[in-house]
Write a protein that holds these residues in place. Structure first.
Motif, PDB file in Angstrom:
ATOM      1  N   PRO A  77      14.054   7.049  -9.267  1.00 20.27           N
ATOM      2  CA  PRO A  77      14.295   5.776  -8.578  1.00 20.27           C
ATOM      3  C   PRO A  77      15.155   5.875  -7.331  1.00 20.27           C
ATOM      4  CG  PRO A  77      14.428   5.465 -10.943  1.00 20.27           C
ATOM      5  CD  PRO A  77      14.298   6.933 -10.715  1.00 20.27           C
ATOM      6  N   ASP A  78      16.264   6.636  -7.370  1.00 17.03           N
ATOM      7  CA  ASP A  78      17.127   6.696  -6.203  1.00 17.03           C
ATOM      8  C   ASP A  78      16.444   7.373  -5.021  1.00 17.03           C
ATOM      9  OD1 ASP A  78      17.080   9.018  -7.650  1.00 17.03           O
ATOM     10  OD2 ASP A  78      19.145   9.574  -7.182  1.00 17.03           O
ATOM     11  N   GLU A  79      15.658   8.421  -5.277  1.00 17.43           N
ATOM     12  CA  GLU A  79      14.941   9.097  -4.195  1.00 17.43           C
ATOM     13  C   GLU A  79      13.814   8.208  -3.648  1.00 17.43           C
ATOM     14  OE1 GLU A  79      13.652  13.043  -4.922  1.00 17.43           O
ATOM     15  OE2 GLU A  79      15.454  13.608  -6.040  1.00 17.43           O
ATOM     16  N   LEU A  80      13.167   7.470  -4.547  1.00 19.35           N
ATOM     17  CA  LEU A  80      12.101   6.575  -4.083  1.00 19.35           C
ATOM     18  C   LEU A  80      12.660   5.532  -3.116  1.00 19.35           C
ATOM     19  CD1 LEU A  80       9.186   5.111  -6.062  1.00 19.35           C
ATOM     20  CD2 LEU A  80      10.681   3.522  -4.869  1.00 19.35           C
ATOM     21  N   LEU A  81      13.818   4.943  -3.465  1.00 16.79           N
ATOM     22  CA  LEU A  81      14.402   3.934  -2.564  1.00 16.79           C
ATOM     23  C   LEU A  81      14.852   4.563  -1.251  1.00 16.79           C
ATOM     24  CD1 LEU A  81      16.494   1.714  -5.029  1.00 16.79           C
ATOM     25  CD2 LEU A  81      14.240   1.269  -4.057  1.00 16.79           C
ATOM     26  N   ALA A  82      15.328   5.801  -1.297  1.00 19.67           N
ATOM     27  CA  ALA A  82      15.722   6.471  -0.058  1.00 19.67           C
ATOM     28  C   ALA A  82      14.523   6.666   0.864  1.00 19.67           C
ATOM     29  CB  ALA A  82      16.392   7.805  -0.376  1.00 19.67           C
ATOM     30  N   HIS A  83      13.389   7.115   0.293  1.00 20.37           N
ATOM     31  CA  HIS A  83      12.175   7.266   1.102  1.00 20.37           C
ATOM     32  C   HIS A  83      11.691   5.907   1.613  1.00 20.37           C
ATOM     33  CE1 HIS A  83      11.230  11.527   0.721  1.00 20.37           C
ATOM     34  NE2 HIS A  83      11.711  11.472  -0.531  1.00 20.37           N
ATOM     35  N   LEU A  84      11.805   4.864   0.784  1.00 18.47           N
ATOM     36  CA  LEU A  84      11.382   3.531   1.203  1.00 18.47           C
ATOM     37  C   LEU A  84      12.268   3.012   2.336  1.00 18.47           C
ATOM     38  CD1 LEU A  84       9.172   1.539   0.282  1.00 18.47           C
ATOM     39  CD2 LEU A  84      10.896   0.389  -1.112  1.00 18.47           C
ATOM     40  N   ASP A  85      13.544   3.299   2.263  1.00 19.16           N
ATOM     41  CA  ASP A  85      14.464   2.900   3.332  1.00 19.16           C
ATOM     42  C   ASP A  85      14.102   3.604   4.637  1.00 19.16           C
ATOM     43  OD1 ASP A  85      16.863   1.554   4.274  1.00 19.16           O
ATOM     44  OD2 ASP A  85      17.776   3.536   4.321  1.00 19.16           O
ATOM     45  N   ASP A  86      13.785   4.902   4.563  1.00 20.15           N
ATOM     46  CA  ASP A  86      13.364   5.626   5.770  1.00 20.15           C
ATOM     47  C   ASP A  86      12.087   5.020   6.354  1.00 20.15           C
ATOM     48  OD1 ASP A  86      15.506   7.313   5.482  1.00 20.15           O
ATOM     49  OD2 ASP A  86      14.377   8.865   4.403  1.00 20.15           O
ATOM     50  N   LEU A  87      11.172   4.623   5.472  1.00 17.14           N
ATOM     51  CA  LEU A  87       9.928   4.035   5.952  1.00 17.14           C
ATOM     52  C   LEU A  87      10.197   2.724   6.703  1.00 17.14           C
ATOM     53  CD1 LEU A  87       6.824   3.816   6.018  1.00 17.14           C
ATOM     54  CD2 LEU A  87       6.950   2.670   3.791  1.00 17.14           C
ATOM     55  N   VAL A  88      11.056   1.871   6.154  1.00 12.97           N
ATOM     56  CA  VAL A  88      11.368   0.596   6.817  1.00 12.97           C
ATOM     57  C   VAL A  88      12.027   0.855   8.166  1.00 12.97           C
ATOM     58  CG1 VAL A  88      12.759  -1.500   6.656  1.00 12.97           C
ATOM     59  CG2 VAL A  88      11.526  -0.669   4.653  1.00 12.97           C
ATOM     60  N   LEU A  89      12.936   1.822   8.232  1.00 10.87           N
ATOM     61  CA  LEU A  89      13.578   2.150   9.509  1.00 10.87           C
ATOM     62  C   LEU A  89      12.558   2.638  10.525  1.00 10.87           C
ATOM     63  CD1 LEU A  89      16.848   3.913   8.299  1.00 10.87           C
ATOM     64  CD2 LEU A  89      16.682   1.753   9.525  1.00 10.87           C
ATOM     65  N   ARG A  90      11.639   3.481  10.076  1.00  7.16           N
ATOM     66  CA  ARG A  90      10.643   4.024  11.001  1.00  7.16           C
ATOM     67  C   ARG A  90       9.711   2.940  11.518  1.00  7.16           C
ATOM     68  NH1 ARG A  90       9.128   7.664   7.997  1.00  7.16           N
ATOM     69  NH2 ARG A  90       7.153   6.882   7.179  1.00  7.16           N
ATOM     70  N   LEU A  91       9.290   2.060  10.625  1.00 11.99           N
ATOM     71  CA  LEU A  91       8.425   0.969  11.065  1.00 11.99           C
ATOM     72  C   LEU A  91       9.144   0.032  12.044  1.00 11.99           C
ATOM     73  CD1 LEU A  91       6.688   0.074   7.689  1.00 11.99           C
ATOM     74  CD2 LEU A  91       5.670   1.250   9.635  1.00 11.99           C
ATOM     75  N   SER A  92      10.430  -0.238  11.792  1.00  9.86           N
ATOM     76  CA  SER A  92      11.188  -1.078  12.719  1.00  9.86           C
ATOM     77  C   SER A  92      11.340  -0.411  14.070  1.00  9.86           C
ATOM     78  CB  SER A  92      12.563  -1.393  12.120  1.00  9.86           C
ATOM     79  OG  SER A  92      12.439  -2.115  10.913  1.00  9.86           O
ATOM     80  N   ASP A  93      11.574   0.908  14.072  1.00  4.95           N
ATOM     81  CA  ASP A  93      11.695   1.638  15.340  1.00  4.95           C
ATOM     82  C   ASP A  93      10.384   1.601  16.112  1.00  4.95           C
ATOM     83  OD1 ASP A  93      14.301   2.209  14.773  1.00  4.95           O
ATOM     84  OD2 ASP A  93      13.891   4.217  13.954  1.00  4.95           O
ATOM     85  N   GLU A  94       9.264   1.699  15.407  1.00  4.93           N
ATOM     86  CA  GLU A  94       7.973   1.641  16.085  1.00  4.93           C
ATOM     87  C   GLU A  94       7.763   0.283  16.744  1.00  4.93           C
ATOM     88  OE1 GLU A  94       5.070   2.576  13.192  1.00  4.93           O
ATOM     89  OE2 GLU A  94       5.561   4.713  13.075  1.00  4.93           O
ATOM     90  N   GLU A  95       8.176  -0.772  16.053  1.00  7.79           N
ATOM     91  CA  GLU A  95       8.031  -2.100  16.637  1.00  7.79           C
ATOM     92  C   GLU A  95       8.903  -2.261  17.879  1.00  7.79           C
ATOM     93  OE1 GLU A  95       5.972  -4.379  15.858  1.00  7.79           O
ATOM     94  OE2 GLU A  95       5.140  -3.495  14.049  1.00  7.79           O
ATOM     95  N   ASN A  96      10.140  -1.749  17.794  1.00  5.73           N
ATOM     96  CA  ASN A  96      11.047  -1.872  18.937  1.00  5.73           C
ATOM     97  C   ASN A  96      10.581  -1.026  20.110  1.00  5.73           C
ATOM     98  OD1 ASN A  96      12.725  -3.575  17.464  1.00  5.73           O
ATOM     99  ND2 ASN A  96      13.941  -1.874  16.659  1.00  5.73           N
ATOM    100  N   ALA A  97       9.976   0.116  19.811  1.00  8.85           N
ATOM    101  CA  ALA A  97       9.515   0.989  20.886  1.00  8.85           C
ATOM    102  C   ALA A  97       8.289   0.436  21.591  1.00  8.85           C
ATOM    103  CB  ALA A  97       9.208   2.388  20.330  1.00  8.85           C
ATOM    104  N   ALA A  98       7.587  -0.489  20.956  1.00 12.85           N
ATOM    105  CA  ALA A  98       6.387  -1.046  21.587  1.00 12.85           C
ATOM    106  C   ALA A  98       6.743  -1.767  22.877  1.00 12.85           C
ATOM    107  CB  ALA A  98       5.670  -1.996  20.620  1.00 12.85           C
ATOM    108  N   GLY A  99       7.928  -2.411  22.903  1.00  5.72           N
ATOM    109  CA  GLY A  99       8.394  -3.043  24.139  1.00  5.72           C
ATOM    110  C   GLY A  99       7.534  -4.187  24.618  1.00  5.72           C
ATOM    111  N   SER A 100       6.834  -4.851  23.714  1.00  9.32           N
ATOM    112  CA  SER A 100       5.947  -5.933  24.145  1.00  9.32           C
ATOM    113  C   SER A 100       6.700  -7.209  24.462  1.00  9.32           C
ATOM    114  CB  SER A 100       4.912  -6.215  23.041  1.00  9.32           C
ATOM    115  OG  SER A 100       5.568  -6.627  21.850  1.00  9.32           O
TER     116      SER A 100
END
Length: 820
Positions: free
Chosen positions: A535-558
């Protein structure tokens, strides 16, 4: 002093109105012998003589009348006695003109030893006079009604305009009171105002009222009235003067504006199409009409629809498909209606042109004639209702907004005898236009809300199964439609070894964005859970995924937020093992689970809260607890425990108390808990996932130690086949023998001690080989000339699924087979 000439009109004293302002009147200083001693610029302006031509000379040549020595001497004596004198005299201008001036002579005074008089003058301009006939004509023909009432409030005099306003001849009014000749014109209130003016002496101005008159009995008029007392020479009130003006147009415009403003607050209070249509009908009756129906096009009422007809999309259908959405009447039950709410209607006013729905122009029928051939032939039932209830006038106003036709609103009058007119059409247009915007907003919101709800429900698991390890039940309650769909989600994920994964989460925000984000997180959790992560590793990977998706949205610059932008989420993930009855869990900012022991005691395990997903930089901690068989394990979102008082601790206590009740099956308990804790709609979604734990008995489990000797493989195969046959699964004996042989042989060759073989009979037959090595096996596709390398390939072909999970002591390779 030179004497004033004959013809002077003098007064013996100067009153307040005869005082002059020396700054503006002509002034001169004259000696007793008539010699001018001083001359002002105002005197020069009045008579045209400069000072050099007058000072030192006699004032006699300025007069335009004969001398009167006796009168002049009397005036001089009066002024020497300390009194002034004033009067009218004629003087001559330098250009020869004769002027009448008002002359004021002050009391005599001395300059040194000389006696002097101050003389000031003002030109006396002629006053306008009017003949009695002209004044009488003015009062009689004044466009404002006027009357004089005596102390008993009886008519004494009135002009022609007032006679025309009331429609009652002058002869019938004189000597009588207003209440006797105009009973329907608020006469008692008006007479009360007259008595007030008589008693107090204070005028009453601009009193407005509406009423009927004999001059126009079929139309309501509005009047503005003023009253002021008439005072005689002794200062006593002898009567009342009454002024009245017809302000019907102004009154009507103000009333229409008031109605429109009230409509803005009464129509469109909710984002519901049918409610908005009914609010329009309720508002218009009886303020504007006696009977109102609102018919909407079927696509407007459809939860899937994309609206009605676009007005620029070509001609409309020949027959519009409409349904009754709202109606109201001054008669209980709307007996005038041909169709009821929800029924299909196809009414269009003559000439039955469906394009009026697109053009948006209202249709006015001032006089309804049900005997018309068109009504009798095409609308016999409607024509009968028109005759029966006396509907005599009608306005049909198309409802359209944002270039889209939505339906038709029909207004009719029966008890109100006044037919609709052009002003009423303007009001009807405005009312329907405002309602149309609200209906269109509700239609669009309903469509988007249904899309979000559909998306969310499609992303939630359609059915939950806990296998033999858990009995599960769930309840999901969408948010109040005004708050929008939220991002609550849950899932039950089957894992290897009979274990079950339980997850619940809550995405911040509402609407389609939250639902889409929820779906992405649920998919990610299923993928990570399939990788057998703790469980703890799963949440860590899920947290990384949310951060990466947010960074992709911010990088779009639309510059615009995407519909899937993550703005935060909470999550709790737990893994239950029915063999050990241990439950390992970790949470990311989510409320802790609730556990109800078999005895009925509810408690909340202490689990480190962890940061919400998307923050990054902080670790998650896992906690493991042991659950007795038949324990109740509950996961929930914060909407279930916050309640109206926003007291989370009190909400958790209420939840524990509700779940501690016995005697209910799991599904009933889950639904009743949500209904009891959240009796009214809330602005947030609510999810509750309940699981009752079961243990896997020893008769469903077989374990053997594996010695590091390849010769032991045969004995282990034999034991495994015997155990499978004892369980009544003889048809799986051959595939089990091959799977055991390959997994044990690989472990003996490549893994570290200790090695164990375990067979587990659950919903599936599972074969597990554990060792102390952390090296993962790799599936190879051997060539036809290779001597080996086909072991895991065969296992993958024979098993339903297979995989590897890591433990604190090493790893476990497992393979599952479907039980026939």
């Amino acid at each position: 002093m030179e004497s004033p000439r004959k013809g002077i009109s003098a007064s013996t004293s100067a009153g307040p109105d005869d005082l002059f302002d020396a700054s503006s009147d002509a002034a001169a200083v004259i000696a007793p012998n008539g010699v001018v001693l001083g001359w002002t610029l105002s005197a020069e302006a009045l008579l045209g003589y400069p000072a050099r031509e007058v000072v030192g000379g006699s004032a006699a040549h300025l007069l335009a009348m004969p001398d009167d020595p006796l009168r002049a001497a009397a005036v001089a004596e009066r002024c020497r006695a300390g009194h002034g004198w004033s009067g009218l005299i004629a003087v001559r201008h330098r250009d020869g003109r004769c002027l009448d001036v008002h002359l004021l002579v002050s009391a005599s005074f001395r300059i040194g030893a000389d006696e002097c008089f101050l003389v000031s003058a003002r030109e006396q301009r002629p006053q306008w006079t009017v003949a009695r006939s002209v004044l009488d004509g003015f009062l009689t023909r004044l466009p404002v009604g006027m009357a004089v009432m005596d102390q008993e409030l009886r008519y004494v005099w009135l002009n022609d305009t007032l006679e025309q306003f009331g429609g009652v001849p002058r002869e019938q009014r004189l000597g009588r009171r207003m209440s006797e000749v105009l009973p329907g014109l608020q006469a008692e209130a008006l007479e009360g105002l007259m008595r007030k003016a008589l008693a107090t002496g204070v005028p009453v101005t601009d009193y407005e009222y509406a009423g009927w008159s004999w001059a126009d009995p079929h139309r309501q008029h509005a009047f503005s009235t003023s009253f002021f007392p008439l005072v005689d020479a002794d200062g006593a009130a002898s009567g009342v003067c009454y002024l009245v003006q017809d302000i019907t147009e102004r009154w009507t415009a103000r009333q229409l504006l008031t109605l429109v403003n009230e409509a803005g607050t009464s129509i469109g209070t909710t984002l519901d199409v049918l409610r908005t249509a009914q609010e329009l009908a309720d508002f218009a009756v009886p303020r504007f009409a006696d009977f109102v129906v609102v018919d909407l096009l079927e696509p407007v009422l459809s939860t899937e629809g994309h609206g009605a007809w676009l007005t620029d999309a070509g001609p409309a259908p020949v027959t519009p498909a409409m349904r009754r959405a709202g109606m109201q009447s001054v008669r209980a039950g709307c007996p005038e209606a041909v169709a009821r709410i929800g029924e299909e209607v196809g009414f269009l006013p003559p000439p039955r042109d469906v394009n009026m729905l697109i053009s948006g122009e209202p249709r006015l029928i001032p006089v309804l004639d049900p005997s018309d051939a068109l009504w009798a032939r095409e609308e016999p039932v409607r024509a009968k209702r028109i005759r029966e209830f006396g509907l005599h006038t009608m306005i049909a106003a198309p409802m359209r907004a944002r270039n889209t036709a939505l339906g038709l609103t029909t207004f009719a009058r029966s008890l109100n005898p006044v037919p609709f007119g052009p002003d009423d059409v303007l009001l009807a247009r405005e009312l329907v236009a405002r309602a149309a915007v609200c209906v269109d907003n509700a239609r669009r919101y309903t469509r988007e809300h249904m899309a979000a709800v559909t998306l969310q429900r499609s992303l939630l698991p359609p059915a939950l199964s806990g296998g033999t390890a858990l009995e599960v039940a769930s309840s999901y309650l969408p948010a109040d439609p005004t708050g929008g769909v939220g991002g609550d989600w849950f899932d039950v994920i089957p894992l290897s070894g009979g274990r079950m994964g339980l997850v619940i989460g809550d995405v911040v925000g509402h609407g389609i964005a939250a639902a889409a984000s929820m779906g992405r997180l649920r998919t990610a959790v299923q993928t990570l859970a399939d990788m057998e992560l703790p469980p703890d590793e799963l949440l860590a990977h899920l947290d990384d995924l949310v951060l990466r998706l947010s960074d992709e949205e911010n990088a779009a610059g639309s510059g615009e937020r995407s519909t899937t932008t993550f703005i935060g989420a909470t999550c709790l993930y737990a893994v239950y093992d029915p063999v050990t009855r241990r439950c390992e869990m970790a949470r990311a900012g989510h409320p802790p689970p609730v556990v109800v022991a078999p005895g009925g005691r509810a408690y909340f395990p202490e689990i480190p809260a962890g940061p919400p997903l998307g923050l990054g930089g902080m670790a998650f901690e896992a906690t493991e607890i042991e659950l007795a068989e038949n324990s109740l394990f509950g996961l929930y979102t914060d909407g279930l425990i916050e309640g109206g008082d926003q007291d989370v601790e009190r909400g958790m206590s209420r939840l524990g108390a509700v779940l501690a009740r016995t005697g209910h099956n799991l599904g009933t308990l889950c639904a009743s808990a949500v209904h009891e804790l959240v009796p009214v709609p809330q602005p947030d979604d609510i999810a509750l996932l309940l699981a009752r734990t079961h243990a896997l008995g020893a008769d469903r489990l077989a374990t053997w130690e594996v010695p590091p000797d390849p010769a032991a493989v045969g004995d282990l195969r034999t034991r495994a086949i015997r155990q499978v046959e004892e369980w009544g699964l003889g048809e799986l004996a051959m595939t089990t023998e091959l799977i055991v042989s390959e997994l044990v042989t690989n472990a003996i060759r490549y893994a570290a001690l200790p090695i164990r073989l375990r067979l587990l009979r659950d919903a599936r037959l599972t074969c597990e080989v554990s060792d102390a090595s952390s090296t993962a096996p790799r599936l190879r596709h051997a060539r036809s000339t290779d001597e080996g390398g086909r072991g895991l390939f065969l296992v993958a072909q024979l098993a339903h699924r297979w995989g590897v999970r890591y433990t604190g002591d090493g790893k476990i390779i497992w393979a599952e087979q479907e039980i026939p």
